[in-house]
Design a protein around this motif. Structure first.
Motif, PDB file in Angstrom:
ATOM      1  N   LEU A   1       0.715  -1.218   0.068  1.00 11.40           N
ATOM      2  CA  LEU A   1       0.039   0.024   0.080  1.00 11.40           C
ATOM      3  C   LEU A   1       0.672   1.338   0.107  1.00 11.40           C
ATOM      4  O   LEU A   1       0.480   2.373  -0.285  1.00 11.40           O
ATOM      5  N   VAL A   2       2.129   0.938   0.279  1.00  7.81           N
ATOM      6  CA  VAL A   2       3.083   2.246   0.442  1.00  7.81           C
ATOM      7  C   VAL A   2       3.761   2.423  -0.688  1.00  7.81           C
ATOM      8  O   VAL A   2       3.774   3.552  -1.365  1.00  7.81           O
ATOM      9  N   GLU A   3       4.592   1.537  -1.309  1.00 10.02           N
ATOM     10  CA  GLU A   3       5.503   1.690  -2.108  1.00 10.02           C
ATOM     11  C   GLU A   3       4.983   0.687  -3.403  1.00 10.02           C
ATOM     12  O   GLU A   3       5.789   0.826  -4.476  1.00 10.02           O
ATOM     13  N   GLY A   4       4.100  -0.070  -3.449  1.00 12.29           N
ATOM     14  CA  GLY A   4       3.706  -0.879  -4.635  1.00 12.29           C
ATOM     15  C   GLY A   4       4.182  -2.106  -4.506  1.00 12.29           C
ATOM     16  O   GLY A   4       5.056  -2.511  -3.990  1.00 12.29           O
ATOM     17  N   LEU A   5       3.427  -3.119  -5.538  1.00  8.33           N
ATOM     18  CA  LEU A   5       4.145  -4.507  -5.587  1.00  8.33           C
ATOM     19  C   LEU A   5       5.466  -4.823  -5.909  1.00  8.33           C
ATOM     20  O   LEU A   5       6.047  -5.579  -5.441  1.00  8.33           O
ATOM     21  N   GLU A   6       6.163  -3.955  -7.058  1.00  7.71           N
ATOM     22  CA  GLU A   6       7.494  -4.020  -7.132  1.00  7.71           C
ATOM     23  C   GLU A   6       8.393  -3.943  -6.160  1.00  7.71           C
ATOM     24  O   GLU A   6       9.277  -4.900  -5.836  1.00  7.71           O
ATOM     25  N   LYS A   7       8.199  -2.884  -5.273  1.00  8.85           N
ATOM     26  CA  LYS A   7       9.070  -2.832  -4.113  1.00  8.85           C
ATOM     27  C   LYS A   7       9.001  -3.652  -2.972  1.00  8.85           C
ATOM     28  O   LYS A   7       9.609  -4.292  -2.274  1.00  8.85           O
ATOM     29  N   THR A   8       7.751  -4.118  -2.848  1.00  6.45           N
ATOM     30  CA  THR A   8       7.186  -5.199  -2.006  1.00  6.45           C
ATOM     31  C   THR A   8       8.289  -6.545  -2.422  1.00  6.45           C
ATOM     32  O   THR A   8       8.607  -6.965  -1.340  1.00  6.45           O
ATOM     33  N   ILE A   9       8.045  -6.971  -3.803  1.00  6.94           N
ATOM     34  CA  ILE A   9       8.803  -8.128  -3.829  1.00  6.94           C
ATOM     35  C   ILE A   9      10.272  -7.853  -3.555  1.00  6.94           C
ATOM     36  O   ILE A   9      11.184  -8.985  -3.262  1.00  6.94           O
ATOM     37  N   GLU A  10      10.824  -6.416  -3.836  1.00  7.54           N
ATOM     38  CA  GLU A  10      12.354  -6.347  -3.600  1.00  7.54           C
ATOM     39  C   GLU A  10      12.521  -6.585  -2.233  1.00  7.54           C
ATOM     40  O   GLU A  10      13.606  -7.186  -1.732  1.00  7.54           O
ATOM     41  N   ARG A  11      11.611  -6.261  -1.211  1.00  9.33           N
ATOM     42  CA  ARG A  11      11.603  -6.207   0.124  1.00  9.33           C
ATOM     43  C   ARG A  11      11.733  -7.797   0.603  1.00  9.33           C
ATOM     44  O   ARG A  11      12.358  -8.197   1.451  1.00  9.33           O
ATOM     45  N   ILE A  12      10.857  -8.485   0.076  1.00  7.85           N
ATOM     46  CA  ILE A  12      10.532  -9.948   0.407  1.00  7.85           C
ATOM     47  C   ILE A  12      11.808 -10.723  -0.010  1.00  7.85           C
ATOM     48  O   ILE A  12      12.232 -11.482   1.088  1.00  7.85           O
ATOM     49  N   LYS A  13      12.553 -10.475  -1.060  1.00  8.84           N
ATOM     50  CA  LYS A  13      13.678 -11.175  -1.450  1.00  8.84           C
ATOM     51  C   LYS A  13      14.861 -10.639  -0.216  1.00  8.84           C
ATOM     52  O   LYS A  13      15.612 -11.538   0.049  1.00  8.84           O
ATOM     53  N   ALA A  14      14.869  -9.561   0.065  1.00  4.20           N
ATOM     54  CA  ALA A  14      15.785  -9.225   0.929  1.00  4.20           C
ATOM     55  C   ALA A  14      15.668  -9.891   2.332  1.00  4.20           C
ATOM     56  O   ALA A  14      16.526 -10.179   2.964  1.00  4.20           O
ATOM     57  N   TYR A  15      14.283 -10.134   2.694  1.00  5.61           N
ATOM     58  CA  TYR A  15      14.018 -10.365   4.095  1.00  5.61           C
ATOM     59  C   TYR A  15      14.041 -11.883   4.120  1.00  5.61           C
ATOM     60  O   TYR A  15      14.643 -12.607   5.158  1.00  5.61           O
ATOM     61  N   GLU A  16      13.861 -12.756   3.024  1.00  8.37           N
ATOM     62  CA  GLU A  16      14.204 -14.061   2.828  1.00  8.37           C
ATOM     63  C   GLU A  16      15.710 -14.265   2.999  1.00  8.37           C
ATOM     64  O   GLU A  16      16.165 -15.206   3.559  1.00  8.37           O
ATOM     65  N   ALA A  17      16.544 -13.345   2.612  1.00  3.19           N
ATOM     66  CA  ALA A  17      17.971 -13.601   2.324  1.00  3.19           C
ATOM     67  C   ALA A  17      18.438 -13.427   4.020  1.00  3.19           C
ATOM     68  O   ALA A  17      19.440 -13.993   4.307  1.00  3.19           O
ATOM     69  N   ALA A  18      17.875 -12.657   4.702  1.00  2.00           N
ATOM     70  CA  ALA A  18      18.166 -12.323   6.063  1.00  2.00           C
ATOM     71  C   ALA A  18      17.710 -13.418   7.028  1.00  2.00           C
ATOM     72  O   ALA A  18      18.184 -13.479   8.284  1.00  2.00           O
ATOM     73  N   GLY A  19      16.891 -14.295   6.706  1.00  2.00           N
ATOM     74  CA  GLY A  19      16.545 -15.488   7.465  1.00  2.00           C
ATOM     75  C   GLY A  19      15.235 -15.751   7.865  1.00  2.00           C
ATOM     76  O   GLY A  19      14.757 -16.487   8.571  1.00  2.00           O
ATOM     77  N   ALA A  20      14.265 -14.831   7.076  1.00  2.00           N
ATOM     78  CA  ALA A  20      12.510 -15.181   7.296  1.00  2.00           C
ATOM     79  C   ALA A  20      12.298 -16.546   6.986  1.00  2.00           C
ATOM     80  O   ALA A  20      12.761 -17.130   5.897  1.00  2.00           O
ATOM     81  N   ASP A  21      11.716 -17.315   7.886  1.00  2.00           N
ATOM     82  CA  ASP A  21      10.990 -18.476   7.639  1.00  2.00           C
ATOM     83  C   ASP A  21       9.999 -18.466   6.822  1.00  2.00           C
ATOM     84  O   ASP A  21       9.578 -19.422   5.863  1.00  2.00           O
ATOM     85  N   ILE A  22       9.007 -17.559   6.823  1.00  2.00           N
ATOM     86  CA  ILE A  22       7.797 -17.436   6.349  1.00  2.00           C
ATOM     87  C   ILE A  22       7.459 -16.024   5.947  1.00  2.00           C
ATOM     88  O   ILE A  22       8.108 -14.962   6.793  1.00  2.00           O
ATOM     89  N   ILE A  23       6.939 -15.509   4.949  1.00  2.00           N
ATOM     90  CA  ILE A  23       6.643 -14.264   4.319  1.00  2.00           C
ATOM     91  C   ILE A  23       5.232 -13.814   4.374  1.00  2.00           C
ATOM     92  O   ILE A  23       4.228 -14.690   4.083  1.00  2.00           O
ATOM     93  N   PHE A  24       5.034 -12.845   4.922  1.00  2.00           N
ATOM     94  CA  PHE A  24       3.545 -12.399   5.077  1.00  2.00           C
ATOM     95  C   PHE A  24       3.458 -10.964   4.355  1.00  2.00           C
ATOM     96  O   PHE A  24       3.749  -9.861   5.114  1.00  2.00           O
TER      97      PHE A  24
END
Length: 325
Positions: free
Chosen positions: A111-134
């Motif tokens: 809702l803040v940055e759009g879907l493209e930026k969301t996916i960029e964040r998701i990839k970074a969060y997964e690399a940091a060790g997230a088990d599950i993405i919400f």
């Protein structure tokens, strides 16, 4: 939900103490894995993870909003930077002692940055060790699918009502590749609507006879809290039984209903909690014992018992109709 329970809005006013206390209560009474919303980590992700893990939770989700966060389906949210969130995730992963404790990372970026930026964040969060993405506040199947295509870990979908996301079925979400679905306020909304409706009925009618069929019975409540589990041999004070709290028709009611076929309708109901049948909110025993024929006839025709003037007029009209002197 915790905010609503405390009577405050979901704007970051909860504390770790509030949430962990309730989470501990829940985890104690179920063998199912329980997860909890940890907001933005309560300013100390290490302490937050250690607390929830020690209380028997199976995981928690932490989001990338600023500390003064708000409900994920409201406008004007503000986010911390990706780097700041990555640090939170790494601190959380490092803090856990149980390898099965799941670090669920929520991003409110859509809702803040759009879907493209969301996916960029998701990839970074997964690399940091997230088990599950919400991924919060995805709008429709296309956005859910896009996130799945670009994510490598388990995904959680939020099917909260009256929000930004289209409400999808569990089968649709499964087909889209989502592994968990939450209904975070659903049961609370159901319960509170029932409470509001029930209190309005009592205020209007002056009794609860018309809504007893909407209540959980005493027997069911006793089963859920396992009364009998606390029995102590030879001690009457703890000699609990769930039997006997179901409806048992009294001899007086049986006698009055000989030969009558009883069914439940919107106006005539069997009421286990008061050991009675009711008609339009009135106990049948009271109608039999305290009302004359014309009063009951008026009730059947008009839906309420008559006042004295109405009864007198009704009796006269009935006598005239029947040509009685």
């Amino acid at each position: 939900v915790m905010s609503n329970d405390l009577g405050i809005p979901d704007i970051g006013l909860n504390t770790l103490k509030h949430v962990s206390y309730r989470a501990n209560q829940i985890s104690k009474v179920t063998d199912l894995p329980s997860i909890v919303d940890a907001d933005t980590g309560f300013s100390d992700c290490k302490k937050t993870i250690e607390t929830f893990e020690s209380f028997g939770l199976a995981g928690c989700h932490i989001e990338d909003q600023i500390a003064e966060k708000r409900c994920g389906h409201l406008e004007n949210k503000e986010l911390i930077s990706t780097n700041e969130m990555v640090k939170k995730i790494k601190d959380s992963v490092k803090a856990k002692r149980d390898e099965n404790f799941s670090i669920i990372v929520r991003t409110d970026a859509n809702l803040v940055e759009g879907l493209e930026k969301t996916i960029e964040r998701i990839k970074a969060y997964e690399a940091a060790g997230a088990d599950i993405i919400f991924p919060e506040s995805l709008k429709d199947e296309k956005e859910f699918e896009n996130v799945r295509r670009n994510s490598k870990v388990y995904l959680l979908a939020n099917m909260t009502e009256f929000g930004k996301s289209k409400l999808l079925t569990t089968k649709e979400l499964e087909n889209l590749g989502y592994n968990i679905v939450i209904y975070p306020v659903t049961t609370q909304r159901l319960a509170m609507k029932s409470v509001e409706d029930g209190l309005r009925s009592i205020f209007k009618d002056g009794h609860q006879n018309n809504i007893i069929d909407k209540m959980q019975t005493r027997k069911r409540l006793y089963e859920l809290v396992e009364y009998e589990k606390y029995n102590t041999p030879d001690k009457k004070i703890t000699d609990f039984k769930t039997e006997g709290h179901e409806w048992i028709m009294s001899d007086e009611v049986k006698k009055g209903l000989m030969g009558i076929v009883v069914d439940e309708t919107t106006i005539s109901q069997v009421m286990p909690e008061i050991n009675s049948l009711t008609y339009r909110g009135y106990k049948v025993q009271d109608l039999c014992e305290k009302c004359i024929f014309e009063e009951v006839a008026y009730l059947v025709l008009n839906g309420e018992l008559p006042r004295s003037k109405e009864l007198k007029k009704f009796i006269n009209e009935e006598r005239n109709n029947r040509k009685l002197s």
